[in-house]
Design a protein around this motif. Structure first.
Motif, mmCIF file in Angstrom:
data_model
loop_
_atom_site.group_PDB
_atom_site.id
_atom_site.type_symbol
_atom_site.label_atom_id
_atom_site.label_comp_id
_atom_site.label_asym_id
_atom_site.label_seq_id
_atom_site.Cartn_x
_atom_site.Cartn_y
_atom_site.Cartn_z
ATOM 1 N N GLN A 194 133.759 37.204 -47.779
ATOM 2 C CA GLN A 194 134.091 38.538 -48.281
ATOM 3 C C GLN A 194 133.076 39.005 -49.313
ATOM 4 N N PHE A 195 132.656 38.107 -50.205
ATOM 5 C CA PHE A 195 131.645 38.469 -51.199
ATOM 6 C C PHE A 195 130.344 38.898 -50.517
ATOM 7 N N ALA A 196 129.979 38.196 -49.442
ATOM 8 C CA ALA A 196 128.752 38.544 -48.714
ATOM 9 C C ALA A 196 128.838 39.955 -48.144
ATOM 10 N N VAL A 197 129.993 40.289 -47.559
ATOM 11 C CA VAL A 197 130.190 41.623 -46.989
ATOM 12 C C VAL A 197 130.128 42.692 -48.082
ATOM 13 N N MET A 198 130.802 42.438 -49.207
ATOM 14 C CA MET A 198 130.809 43.410 -50.299
ATOM 15 C C MET A 198 129.429 43.545 -50.937
ATOM 16 N N GLY A 199 128.748 42.435 -51.119
ATOM 17 C CA GLY A 199 127.414 42.484 -51.704
ATOM 18 C C GLY A 199 126.429 43.228 -50.838
ATOM 19 N N ALA A 200 126.544 43.063 -49.527
ATOM 20 C CA ALA A 200 125.651 43.775 -48.612
ATOM 21 C C ALA A 200 125.898 45.276 -48.665
ATOM 22 N N ALA A 201 127.176 45.681 -48.747
ATOM 23 C CA ALA A 201 127.495 47.107 -48.864
ATOM 24 C C ALA A 201 126.935 47.673 -50.162
ATOM 25 N N TYR A 202 127.046 46.927 -51.232
ATOM 26 C CA TYR A 202 126.496 47.341 -52.533
ATOM 27 C C TYR A 202 124.979 47.503 -52.443
ATOM 28 N N SER A 203 124.320 46.553 -51.797
ATOM 29 C CA SER A 203 122.869 46.603 -51.664
ATOM 30 C C SER A 203 122.419 47.833 -50.874
ATOM 31 N N ARG A 204 123.153 48.157 -49.817
ATOM 32 C CA ARG A 204 122.790 49.317 -49.017
ATOM 33 C C ARG A 204 122.914 50.614 -49.817
ATOM 34 N N ILE A 205 123.946 50.706 -50.657
ATOM 35 C CA ILE A 205 124.185 51.936 -51.408
ATOM 36 C C ILE A 205 123.267 52.052 -52.621
ATOM 37 N N VAL A 206 123.258 51.037 -53.463
ATOM 38 C CA VAL A 206 122.556 51.127 -54.741
ATOM 39 C C VAL A 206 121.058 50.880 -54.604
ATOM 40 N N LEU A 207 120.676 49.936 -53.742
ATOM 41 C CA LEU A 207 119.261 49.583 -53.609
ATOM 42 C C LEU A 207 118.605 50.176 -52.372
ATOM 43 N N GLY A 208 119.391 50.753 -51.472
ATOM 44 C CA GLY A 208 118.824 51.406 -50.288
ATOM 45 C C GLY A 208 118.273 50.459 -49.247
ATOM 46 N N VAL A 209 118.798 49.227 -49.190
ATOM 47 C CA VAL A 209 118.341 48.250 -48.199
ATOM 48 C C VAL A 209 119.190 48.407 -46.936
ATOM 49 N N ASP A 210 118.568 48.764 -45.832
ATOM 50 C CA ASP A 210 119.322 49.055 -44.605
ATOM 51 C C ASP A 210 120.074 47.841 -44.075
ATOM 52 N N THR A 211 119.374 46.707 -43.968
ATOM 53 C CA THR A 211 120.003 45.477 -43.473
ATOM 54 C C THR A 211 119.713 44.363 -44.475
ATOM 55 N N PRO A 212 120.555 44.206 -45.479
ATOM 56 C CA PRO A 212 120.272 43.243 -46.551
ATOM 57 C C PRO A 212 120.197 41.801 -46.046
ATOM 58 N N ARG A 213 119.247 41.059 -46.600
ATOM 59 C CA ARG A 213 119.137 39.625 -46.341
ATOM 60 C C ARG A 213 120.095 38.895 -47.280
ATOM 61 N N VAL A 214 121.041 38.175 -46.721
ATOM 62 C CA VAL A 214 122.077 37.508 -47.508
ATOM 63 C C VAL A 214 121.872 36.001 -47.476
ATOM 64 N N ARG A 215 121.977 35.368 -48.638
ATOM 65 C CA ARG A 215 121.896 33.913 -48.727
ATOM 66 C C ARG A 215 122.992 33.383 -49.641
ATOM 67 N N LEU A 216 123.413 32.166 -49.365
ATOM 68 C CA LEU A 216 124.401 31.484 -50.197
ATOM 69 C C LEU A 216 123.680 30.558 -51.172
ATOM 70 N N LEU A 217 124.029 30.649 -52.452
ATOM 71 C CA LEU A 217 123.434 29.774 -53.458
ATOM 72 C C LEU A 217 123.933 28.356 -53.243
ATOM 73 N N ASN A 218 122.978 27.398 -53.179
ATOM 74 C CA ASN A 218 123.343 26.023 -52.838
ATOM 75 C C ASN A 218 122.390 25.063 -53.529
ATOM 76 N N ILE A 219 122.672 23.778 -53.417
ATOM 77 C CA ILE A 219 121.836 22.744 -54.033
ATOM 78 C C ILE A 219 120.683 22.332 -53.132
ATOM 79 N N GLY A 220 120.560 22.942 -51.987
ATOM 80 C CA GLY A 220 119.474 22.673 -51.052
ATOM 81 C C GLY A 220 119.542 23.675 -49.914
ATOM 82 N N VAL A 221 118.480 23.751 -49.127
ATOM 83 C CA VAL A 221 118.451 24.723 -48.027
ATOM 84 C C VAL A 221 118.860 24.106 -46.694
#
Length: 346
Positions: A160-187
């Protein structure tokens, strides 16, 4: 009056008090003359400050609030005084649709508790999240959430946070398709907690979302411009945010000390002043001020308590943009796109 561009301001919040909050409102109005503001707090004090801001006085309504929430007040106690405090009344203005959004620089815990109790979470959202923008080396800032609203999160919360953050990015930062990543201790896919790995699996299996999930990211890559949205639980996110802010202050203070350590250093500072100014501006938290409680049935923006006039103006501008571009409607539509309008919330 239409509430489309009307923002309710908690005039009593923040370290700078009325002069900074009213000054910030005046600066926001100067940048966007279509704004209409509802200033809530000590009526006599607000009117005294408005004498220095004629344009704001003509565009703002004033509502008296007899009490103020202290920065040290416990949320459980603040809730009991919601109907008599400036913080509680700005939230009520959003709930009654007198205002499209509210801005407060007051007690974060009290603001979150009061807003959640009054506005409730959106359908399909189990918990609201605190989101803010951070500077990067890329072309855009990044959105990071959660920054402290939820110390523990399950996989559904993170999705849910990913979905909300992407919507925020599209509106405030103007990013059409935001790149989303999860913060973790490794990739690597096997790294992290069960909740983080499960959230990653869900996001990978949701190709119709207006975002691009790109896996995990480590904390040392936050500012490299490799993501538009970074998602974590609130405990981890708050620690990461404070680390970034502390490092930024350390760098600017270290450079200031170095440039004043000798006559030669002072001469070097004169030559490098434009670059130093650019660095300071890029790292100044006032230029990124305005954290948002995403996932509520209403827009509540938290200004940093120590924000200056420019920082408060930026928070008000963020609130107005989110209201005009329909952040709640976008989040609802995005949740529906993966069939989780109901299924994600527990």
């Amino acid at each position: 009056m239409s509430t489309t561009s009307r923002i309710a301001i908690d005039a009593m919040g923040g370290d700078g008090g009325l002069p900074v909050m009213i000054g910030g409102a005046a600066a926001a109005l100067a940048a966007d003359p279509t704004l209409r503001l509802l200033l809530i707090g000590d009526e006599a004090g607000i009117h005294a400050e408005l004498q220095r801001h004629a344009a704001l006085a003509a565009a703002a309504d004033v509502r008296h609030a007899p009490e103020t929430i202290a920065s040290t007040e416990k949320p459980t106690l603040a809730i009991r005084r919601a109907k008599t405090t400036s913080m509680g009344l700005v939230i009520s203005a959003v709930k009654s649709r007198e205002a499209a959004a509210a801005v407060s620089a007051g007690n974060t815990g009290a603001l979150m508790a009061m807003a959640k109790l009054s506005l409730r979470t959106m359908k399909g959202i189990a918990r609201p999240a605190l989101a803010a923008t951070l500077p990067t080396l890329g072309d855009n800032d990044l959105v990071m959430l959660d920054l402290g609203a939820n110390t523990e999160c399950d996989a559904d919360n993170l999705v849910q946070f990913a979905v909300m953050g992407a919507a925020y990015s599209r509106i405030v930062l103007g990013v059409d398709t935001p790149r989303v990543r999860l913060l973790n201790i490794g990739v690597e896919e096997l790294k992290g907690t069960d909740e983080v790995r499960e959230a990653a699996d869900t996001l990978r299996a949701s190709p119709h979302l207006p975002l691009r999930f790109e896996g995990f990211i480590e904390a040392d890559r936050l500012g490299r411009g490799e993501a538009d949205v970074i998602v974590s639980d609130g405990f981890t996110g708050n620690i990461a945010l404070k680390s970034v802010e502390g490092t930024a202050r350390f760098i600017t203070d270290l450079l200031r000390r170095a440039f004043t350590s000798s006559f030669r250093s002072k001469a070097g500072f004169l030559l490098s002043r434009p670059a130093f100014h650019m660095l300071k501006t890029h790292l100044d938290p006032n230029n990124h001020n305005g954290a948002v409680f995403l996932g509520l049935n209403g827009i509540i923006v938290k200004s940093h308590g120590g924000a200056d006039i420019g920082g408060v103006a930026n928070a008000i501008s963020v609130a107005a943009k989110l209201a005009r571009d329909g952040i709640t409607e976008r989040i609802t539509a995005d949740l529906g796109a993966i069939g989780h309008g109901e299924g994600l919330a527990k």
